[in-house]
Write an enzyme that holds these catalytic residues in place. Structure first.
Site, mmCIF file in Angstrom:
data_model
loop_
_atom_site.group_PDB
_atom_site.id
_atom_site.type_symbol
_atom_site.label_atom_id
_atom_site.label_comp_id
_atom_site.label_asym_id
_atom_site.label_seq_id
_atom_site.Cartn_x
_atom_site.Cartn_y
_atom_site.Cartn_z
ATOM 1 N N THR A 11 0.810 -1.226 0.000
ATOM 2 C CA THR A 11 0.000 0.000 0.000
ATOM 3 C C THR A 11 0.836 1.266 0.000
ATOM 4 O O THR A 11 0.435 2.288 -0.551
ATOM 5 C CB THR A 11 -0.951 -0.032 1.217
ATOM 6 O OG1 THR A 11 -1.876 -1.074 1.002
ATOM 7 C CG2 THR A 11 -1.684 1.267 1.408
ATOM 8 N N SER A 53 1.158 -7.523 -0.997
ATOM 9 C CA SER A 53 1.838 -8.628 -0.315
ATOM 10 C C SER A 53 0.975 -9.881 -0.223
ATOM 11 O O SER A 53 1.499 -10.965 0.026
ATOM 12 C CB SER A 53 2.329 -8.194 1.069
ATOM 13 O OG SER A 53 1.287 -8.121 1.990
ATOM 14 N N THR A 82 1.568 -4.781 4.336
ATOM 15 C CA THR A 82 1.512 -5.162 5.750
ATOM 16 C C THR A 82 0.848 -6.524 5.998
ATOM 17 O O THR A 82 1.113 -7.141 7.025
ATOM 18 C CB THR A 82 0.765 -4.085 6.567
ATOM 19 O OG1 THR A 82 -0.517 -3.877 5.999
ATOM 20 C CG2 THR A 82 1.541 -2.786 6.580
ATOM 21 N N ASP A 83 0.017 -6.969 5.061
ATOM 22 C CA ASP A 83 -0.741 -8.199 5.339
ATOM 23 C C ASP A 83 0.140 -9.430 5.538
ATOM 24 O O ASP A 83 -0.190 -10.298 6.355
ATOM 25 C CB ASP A 83 -1.753 -8.476 4.230
ATOM 26 C CG ASP A 83 -3.047 -7.696 4.436
ATOM 27 O OD1 ASP A 83 -3.354 -7.361 5.601
ATOM 28 O OD2 ASP A 83 -3.743 -7.421 3.447
#
Ligand code: GLU
Length: 166
Positions: A11, A53, A82-83
């Site tokens: 993101t 990700s 971040t996932d």
């Protein structure tokens, strides 16, 4: 001292396209953010991947780890979605006794795109850049104003933030 910043997507680098009503990953903002901050320490930015990700494969994680291992720099920041940031941290940690030994590796991302006014991107990148300079060898995650051991942290989706885990 020189810091290497590897970009993998996520993101932090997303663009919004009205017509498509979806986010796409654009050119990395990292170089611009560091130049805007007038960073004087030498740094190098290298794009490794340009993916959300959630789409990263085991091969992609191997490519990231191989790039870390091959880099001459010992202080490395990786921008990442971040996932699955913690999955990549685990994969990198598995190489710390081997060809990534002695390197300080800091994963960082943003919960809102850097191109958005109220993004956490420049704050997070600044924390990661600083951490890479002072951290000992290992894999670290710089998110939500905290430096986590990269192998003892999880993303809590209910509060959209990273929390330490055992
Ligand atoms: N699916 C996104 C990713 O992990 C989540 C948002 C983000 O990048 O933080 O790439």
């Amino acid at each position: 001292m020189s810091v290497l910043i590897l970009t993998t997507g996520g993101t932090i680098d997303k663009l919004y396209f009205d017509a498509l009503s979806e986010y796409q990953i654009g050119d990395s903002v990292v170089d611009r953010l560091l130049k805007t901050a007038r960073v004087a320490l030498p740094f190098r930015v290298q794009e490794v991947l340009r993916k959300d990700s959630l789409e990263l494969t085991d091969d992609d994680r191997r490519t990231i780890a191989d790039t870390v291992a091959a880099a001459p720099e010992r202080r490395i920041v990786i921008t990442h979605g971040t996932d699955t940031m913690t999955d990549t941290a685990q994969a990198l940690a598995g190489r710390m006794q081997d060809d990534a030994a002695g390197k300080a590796i800091v994963l960082v991302g943003a919960l809102a795109p850097a191109r958005f006014a109220e993004s956490d991107a420049s704050f997070n990148l600044g924390m990661a850049f600083a951490t890479a300079q002072v951290a000992g060898p290992g894999v670290w995650i710089a998110m939500n104003g905290t430096i986590f051991d990269g192998t003892k942290v999880r993303k809590d989706r209910t509060v959209n933030s990273f929390v330490a885990s055992a």
